[in-house]
Design a protein around this motif. Sequence first.
Motif, mmCIF file in Angstrom:
data_model
loop_
_atom_site.group_PDB
_atom_site.id
_atom_site.type_symbol
_atom_site.label_atom_id
_atom_site.label_comp_id
_atom_site.label_asym_id
_atom_site.label_seq_id
_atom_site.Cartn_x
_atom_site.Cartn_y
_atom_site.Cartn_z
ATOM 1 N N VAL A 116 -1.267 6.263 6.394
ATOM 2 C CA VAL A 116 -2.444 5.899 5.599
ATOM 3 C C VAL A 116 -2.134 5.890 4.096
ATOM 4 C CG1 VAL A 116 -4.104 6.677 7.323
ATOM 5 C CG2 VAL A 116 -3.299 8.273 5.577
ATOM 6 N N HIS A 117 -0.968 6.404 3.723
ATOM 7 C CA HIS A 117 -0.589 6.485 2.303
ATOM 8 C C HIS A 117 0.599 5.578 1.971
ATOM 9 C CE1 HIS A 117 -3.233 9.930 1.968
ATOM 10 N NE2 HIS A 117 -2.623 10.481 3.003
ATOM 11 N N MET A 118 0.807 4.528 2.739
ATOM 12 C CA MET A 118 2.002 3.698 2.551
ATOM 13 C C MET A 118 2.049 3.052 1.166
ATOM 14 S SD MET A 118 2.783 2.279 6.374
ATOM 15 C CE MET A 118 4.239 1.389 5.938
ATOM 16 N N GLU A 119 0.912 2.605 0.643
ATOM 17 C CA GLU A 119 0.915 2.010 -0.696
ATOM 18 C C GLU A 119 1.342 3.022 -1.747
ATOM 19 O OE1 GLU A 119 -2.196 -0.511 -2.161
ATOM 20 O OE2 GLU A 119 -2.683 -1.123 -0.113
ATOM 21 N N GLN A 120 0.863 4.241 -1.623
ATOM 22 C CA GLN A 120 1.255 5.294 -2.558
ATOM 23 C C GLN A 120 2.743 5.607 -2.447
ATOM 24 O OE1 GLN A 120 -1.926 7.901 -1.034
ATOM 25 N NE2 GLN A 120 -2.187 8.505 -3.191
ATOM 26 N N LEU A 121 3.256 5.606 -1.229
ATOM 27 C CA LEU A 121 4.676 5.874 -1.025
ATOM 28 C C LEU A 121 5.541 4.802 -1.696
ATOM 29 C CD1 LEU A 121 4.680 7.013 2.718
ATOM 30 C CD2 LEU A 121 5.141 8.444 0.715
ATOM 31 N N CYS A 122 5.063 3.559 -1.699
ATOM 32 C CA CYS A 122 5.821 2.471 -2.330
ATOM 33 C C CYS A 122 6.032 2.701 -3.821
ATOM 34 C CB CYS A 122 5.118 1.127 -2.120
ATOM 35 S SG CYS A 122 5.245 0.509 -0.448
ATOM 36 N N SER A 123 5.080 3.320 -4.475
ATOM 37 C CA SER A 123 5.198 3.530 -5.916
ATOM 38 C C SER A 123 5.659 4.942 -6.270
ATOM 39 C CB SER A 123 3.865 3.232 -6.604
ATOM 40 O OG SER A 123 2.860 4.074 -6.089
ATOM 41 N N ASP A 124 5.819 5.796 -5.283
ATOM 42 C CA ASP A 124 6.230 7.175 -5.522
ATOM 43 C C ASP A 124 7.700 7.202 -5.962
ATOM 44 O OD1 ASP A 124 7.037 9.902 -5.252
ATOM 45 O OD2 ASP A 124 5.409 10.216 -3.816
ATOM 46 N N PRO A 125 8.023 7.886 -7.071
ATOM 47 C CA PRO A 125 9.410 7.941 -7.547
ATOM 48 C C PRO A 125 10.312 8.850 -6.714
ATOM 49 C CG PRO A 125 8.005 9.254 -8.982
ATOM 50 C CD PRO A 125 7.102 8.582 -7.979
ATOM 51 N N ASN A 126 9.736 9.636 -5.830
ATOM 52 C CA ASN A 126 10.517 10.529 -4.995
ATOM 53 C C ASN A 126 11.352 9.699 -4.013
ATOM 54 O OD1 ASN A 126 11.437 12.335 -3.002
ATOM 55 N ND2 ASN A 126 9.654 13.649 -3.242
ATOM 56 N N PRO A 127 12.669 9.896 -3.975
ATOM 57 C CA PRO A 127 13.520 9.111 -3.069
ATOM 58 C C PRO A 127 13.133 9.258 -1.599
ATOM 59 C CG PRO A 127 14.854 10.574 -4.449
ATOM 60 C CD PRO A 127 13.435 10.838 -4.780
ATOM 61 N N PHE A 128 12.604 10.415 -1.246
ATOM 62 C CA PHE A 128 12.228 10.622 0.152
ATOM 63 C C PHE A 128 11.000 9.808 0.546
ATOM 64 C CE2 PHE A 128 14.875 14.278 -0.809
ATOM 65 C CZ PHE A 128 15.789 14.167 0.219
ATOM 66 N N ALA A 129 10.268 9.323 -0.442
ATOM 67 C CA ALA A 129 9.148 8.433 -0.131
ATOM 68 C C ALA A 129 9.680 7.153 0.519
ATOM 69 C CB ALA A 129 8.359 8.113 -1.397
ATOM 70 N N LEU A 130 10.818 6.637 0.005
ATOM 71 C CA LEU A 130 11.414 5.436 0.606
ATOM 72 C C LEU A 130 11.938 5.711 2.019
ATOM 73 C CD1 LEU A 130 13.340 3.835 -2.378
ATOM 74 C CD2 LEU A 130 11.363 2.907 -1.186
ATOM 75 N N VAL A 131 12.519 6.876 2.217
ATOM 76 C CA VAL A 131 13.013 7.229 3.546
ATOM 77 C C VAL A 131 11.838 7.370 4.517
ATOM 78 C CG1 VAL A 131 14.308 8.937 4.887
ATOM 79 C CG2 VAL A 131 15.073 8.312 2.597
ATOM 80 N N THR A 132 10.752 7.962 4.046
ATOM 81 C CA THR A 132 9.544 8.090 4.872
ATOM 82 C C THR A 132 9.003 6.701 5.221
ATOM 83 O OG1 THR A 132 9.013 10.217 3.866
ATOM 84 C CG2 THR A 132 7.221 9.071 4.996
ATOM 85 N N LEU A 133 8.962 5.818 4.218
ATOM 86 C CA LEU A 133 8.523 4.438 4.471
ATOM 87 C C LEU A 133 9.414 3.761 5.509
ATOM 88 C CD1 LEU A 133 7.605 3.172 0.905
ATOM 89 C CD2 LEU A 133 6.093 3.158 2.897
ATOM 90 N N ALA A 134 10.720 3.968 5.386
ATOM 91 C CA ALA A 134 11.651 3.357 6.344
ATOM 92 C C ALA A 134 11.361 3.855 7.761
ATOM 93 C CB ALA A 134 13.095 3.653 5.945
ATOM 94 N N HIS A 135 11.118 5.138 7.887
ATOM 95 C CA HIS A 135 10.797 5.692 9.211
ATOM 96 C C HIS A 135 9.499 5.084 9.757
ATOM 97 C CE1 HIS A 135 10.053 8.527 12.432
ATOM 98 N NE2 HIS A 135 8.849 8.723 11.929
ATOM 99 N N LEU A 136 8.477 5.031 8.912
ATOM 100 C CA LEU A 136 7.198 4.473 9.354
ATOM 101 C C LEU A 136 7.337 3.007 9.743
ATOM 102 C CD1 LEU A 136 4.877 6.147 6.681
ATOM 103 C CD2 LEU A 136 5.063 6.754 9.119
ATOM 104 N N GLN A 137 8.094 2.261 8.953
ATOM 105 C CA GLN A 137 8.289 0.840 9.257
ATOM 106 C C GLN A 137 9.128 0.658 10.521
ATOM 107 O OE1 GLN A 137 6.633 -1.461 8.236
ATOM 108 N NE2 GLN A 137 6.054 -1.182 6.110
ATOM 109 N N ALA A 138 10.082 1.538 10.736
ATOM 110 C CA ALA A 138 10.891 1.452 11.955
ATOM 111 C C ALA A 138 10.011 1.641 13.189
ATOM 112 C CB ALA A 138 12.008 2.492 11.921
ATOM 113 N N ARG A 139 9.102 2.600 13.125
ATOM 114 C CA ARG A 139 8.176 2.816 14.241
ATOM 115 C C ARG A 139 7.248 1.620 14.421
ATOM 116 N NH1 ARG A 139 6.665 7.442 16.437
ATOM 117 N NH2 ARG A 139 4.449 6.969 16.201
#
Length: 174
Positions: free
Chosen positions: A9-32
């Motif tokens: 539910v927070h994917m848009e926020q993750l896209c702009s988050d400077p934390n590198p793990f936000a991108l890894v989290t996005l990758a996991h969510l997109q993989a699923r």
Amino acid sequence: MVKLRDFEVHMEQLCSDPNPFALVTLAHLQARRTRRNAFQRRHAKWHLTKLLLRRDWDRQRIIDLYRPLDWLLRLPASLESRVRRGIHLIREGTDMAYLSSLERYGLEQGLQKGLQQGLQQGQAAQLLDILELRFGTLPEAVRNRVATAESAQLRRWARNFVYAERLEQVFTAE
């Protein structure tokens, strides 16, 4: 207990988050999310790759973060090549050298050399196998000679083998 999928539910926020793990989290969510659709996965991987490449991070950090992204969002070769072409186009338009042309050249040369070496080793092994089948245990000198020969020479010896009645005849008329 918070799970990674809770962040959907927070994917848009993750896209702009400077934390590198936000991108890894996005990758996991997109993989699923794209598990059964390679074209959607390519689109997701491309989107995340662009986000990663546009960050003001050093080369090594980008490489380190691309590895899990690449692993999580595996693609068929044809779709993967499209992502790579896109990366190349982005790199050309920026000062950030993700992989320099010199590095790419070295990589291509290494790959070519490795393929040639693999072909030569396969030819040598095959020639040794058929020589042993016909002539029995081979002297160590013959094994070494075959193992160190160039591909063109191995092909000539393989042709000689067809007509040879003795082991020495395989290696004549070099």
